[in-house]
Design a protein around this motif. Structure first.
Motif, short mmCIF file in Angstrom:
data_model
loop_
_atom_site.label_atom_id
_atom_site.label_comp_id
_atom_site.label_asym_id
_atom_site.label_seq_id
_atom_site.Cartn_x
_atom_site.Cartn_y
_atom_site.Cartn_z
N VAL A 42 -0.20 -9.40 -4.15
CA VAL A 42 -0.70 -8.04 -4.38
C VAL A 42 0.48 -7.15 -4.74
N LYS A 43 0.53 -6.73 -6.00
CA LYS A 43 1.69 -6.00 -6.53
C LYS A 43 1.25 -4.76 -7.31
N THR A 44 0.37 -3.98 -6.73
CA THR A 44 -0.09 -2.76 -7.39
C THR A 44 1.06 -1.81 -7.66
N ILE A 45 2.12 -1.91 -6.87
CA ILE A 45 3.28 -1.03 -7.04
C ILE A 45 3.88 -1.19 -8.43
N ASP A 46 3.77 -2.38 -9.00
CA ASP A 46 4.31 -2.63 -10.34
C ASP A 46 3.64 -1.72 -11.36
N VAL A 47 2.30 -1.68 -11.33
CA VAL A 47 1.54 -0.85 -12.26
C VAL A 47 1.77 0.64 -11.94
N TYR A 48 1.81 0.97 -10.66
CA TYR A 48 2.02 2.36 -10.24
C TYR A 48 3.31 2.91 -10.83
N ILE A 58 0.99 13.05 -6.48
CA ILE A 58 0.11 11.91 -6.23
C ILE A 58 0.71 11.07 -5.11
N ASP A 59 -0.12 10.66 -4.18
CA ASP A 59 0.33 9.90 -3.01
C ASP A 59 -0.74 8.84 -2.72
N LEU A 60 -0.44 7.59 -3.08
CA LEU A 60 -1.42 6.53 -2.96
C LEU A 60 -1.04 5.52 -1.88
N HIS A 61 -2.07 5.02 -1.18
CA HIS A 61 -1.89 3.83 -0.36
C HIS A 61 -1.67 2.67 -1.33
N ILE A 62 -0.58 1.96 -1.16
CA ILE A 62 -0.24 0.90 -2.11
C ILE A 62 0.03 -0.41 -1.37
N ASP A 63 -0.70 -1.45 -1.72
CA ASP A 63 -0.43 -2.83 -1.28
C ASP A 63 -0.37 -2.98 0.23
N GLU A 64 -1.37 -2.40 0.90
CA GLU A 64 -1.51 -2.58 2.35
C GLU A 64 -2.18 -3.93 2.57
N SER A 65 -1.38 -4.99 2.42
CA SER A 65 -1.91 -6.34 2.42
C SER A 65 -0.82 -7.33 2.82
N ASP A 66 -1.23 -8.45 3.43
CA ASP A 66 -0.31 -9.54 3.74
C ASP A 66 -0.04 -10.43 2.53
N ASP A 67 -0.85 -10.29 1.49
CA ASP A 67 -0.81 -11.19 0.34
C ASP A 67 0.38 -10.84 -0.56
N PRO A 68 1.36 -11.75 -0.72
CA PRO A 68 2.53 -11.44 -1.56
C PRO A 68 2.20 -11.29 -3.04
#
Length: 445
Positions: free
Chosen positions: A243-249, A231-241
């Protein structure tokens, strides 16, 4: 077809990623490395022809070649690309330069691209990257399931046809970007199962851009585990600090035993958040076994568009991730499309941009950057038998530079690329303007 030498012996090859970067004598037989022998110093040999004196047509017939100190690296591995979008800039633009406009504009025209158009773009971009020394590529694919199965399947069919067309020159892995929509989960699941059965290599997506990021990650892991695919996901491509999808990932990687089989691309918000929180997340990535891919060219171009004065640049915390024990690769991402109007799939160029953006300029840093273009992405891609070692397939690029530093100082245009048991690309002109038969050995002594 040109006659190919049954055995090739290369002398005076500089291997910057092997035993201190000295000179080596290399033997290739039947497309595999048979011997990798360190030299005490430069070797003079009349039977070995200087590589710069060989035309493109004479390389495959040459059994004895003198690199005269030039750098030889294992073939680059570009582990995050969008080959299906490449070279679409003339058809679809991005006036604001933002990620959201790029997504909207490309999505507005994707249904108009024929399978042949998409296939030809993939082939063009893949061969271009191969000409610069890439031996393997991983490409994410935009599959607009919301427009119907027929349109979405065009990209899958185009990708698999392109993969076959270039298979003699470069290997490609394809990861469709399945955009999760809870209201259309059944249709998306049916499409994903069909494409995974057809032979796509893994599961991709961008959960942080959906209305339900956690649900999207959960769905992606259900697909990946059902087929035993990475699995290879685009994760948190954002300026917003925030945004923490990496935590759940990371939670899902641990829960599903996916250490070493999960990759996170971009991670831009890591660079925007408070350092202590970033350290927590990077340590969690290392513990979970999640690899990272930085995309410096595209992130520098797209991120921080709303800032004034102190502009955030979007490149993730490359040095800190590596220090935390996270494998970090660098890759091209987009090439001449609405997400990035520049680029050509040249990993030396990407390495230089990584060195600039991540402040990697010490001698030991240069070797680290080269590993981000070779061994680390090869490990992420699961490539077996990679590298310059006896028994491994011989996949390499020779560059017209005398040291690793000179690669990034001069960005040599001259490359000689070997893959699939033969030379596949060759530049005709060395940047060294002296007699190629004698100048290199003189410079080495």
């Amino acid at each position: 077809m040109p006659v190919q030498a049954a055995e090739m012996v290369i002398i005076n090859a500089r291997l910057p990623l092997t035993d201190g970067g000295g000179l080596f004598k290399l033997t290739i037989r039947d497309g595999k490395w048979r011997a990798v022998e360190p030299q005490a110093g430069p070797i003079g040999s009349e039977e070995h022809q200087p590589i710069a004196a060989l035309g493109a047509g004479g390389l495959n017939a040459a059994g004895r070649i003198d690199l005269q100190g030039r750098v030889l690296l294992p073939g680059f591995v570009d582990v995050h690309m969008h080959l299906d979008k490449a070279y679409s800039l003339s058809r679809v633009r991005n006036r604001s330069g933002t990620l959201l406009e790029a997504i909207e504009n490309y999505r507005s025209v994707i249904g108009e691209f024929s399978k042949e158009t998409i296939r030809d773009r993939i082939v063009k971009a893949a061969l271009r990257a191969a000409s610069f020394g890439s031996a393997a590529l991983r490409s994410h694919l935009d599959v607009p399931v919301h427009l119907g199965r027929g349109i979405a399947m065009r990209t899958i069919e185009a990708a698999l046809e392109a993969k076959e067309k270039v298979s003699g020159v470069v290997d490609i892995q394809f990861f469709p970007m399945y955009y999760y929509d809870p209201g259309a989960e059944r249709e998306l699941t049916e499409f994903a199962f069909e494409t995974l059965r057809m032979g796509v290599d893994g599961v991709g997506g961008a959960p942080h851009l959906t209305l339900d990021p956690a649900g999207g990650i959960d769905w992606a892991f259900r697909m990946a585990t059902a087929f035993g695919r990475p699995i290879d996901l685009h994760i948190d491509e954002s300026d917003d600090p925030n945004v923490k999808t990496i935590d759940v990932y990371c939670d899902y990687v641990i829960r599903n035993g996916y250490a070493g089989k999960a990759t996170a691309g971009h991670l831009c918000s890591l660079s925007a958040m408070e350092h202590g929180e970033a350290e927590r997340l990077m340590a969690k990535m290392a513990a979970a076994g999640v690899a990272a891919v930085t995309l410096p060219a595209v992130n520098l171009y797209l991120q921080g568009r709303g800032d004034r004065g102190n502009v955030r640049r979007g490149v993730t915390r490359v040095r800190e991730l590596a220090a935390a024990g996270v494998p970090v690769a660098a890759a091209s991402d987009n090439i001449q499309d609405p997400f990035h109007p520049f680029g050509r799939g040249d990993m030396v160029q990407i390495g230089l941009m990584t060195a600039y953006a991540a402040h990697l300029a010490r001698e030991e840093d240069i070797a680290a950057v080269l590993r981000m273009l070779t061994h680390i992405p090869a490990e992420i891609a699961g490539l077996a038998d990679y590298g310059i070692s006896p028994g491994n397939p011989a996949r390499f690029v020779v560059l017209d530079a005398l040291s690793a530093e000179e690669l990034f100082q001069e960005l040599p245009a001259t490359r000689w690329v070997y893959n699939k048991s033969r030379w596949t690309f060759a530049s005709e002109l060395s940047m060294r303007c002296t007699d190629p038969a004698t100048a290199r050995l003189a410079a080495l002594s």
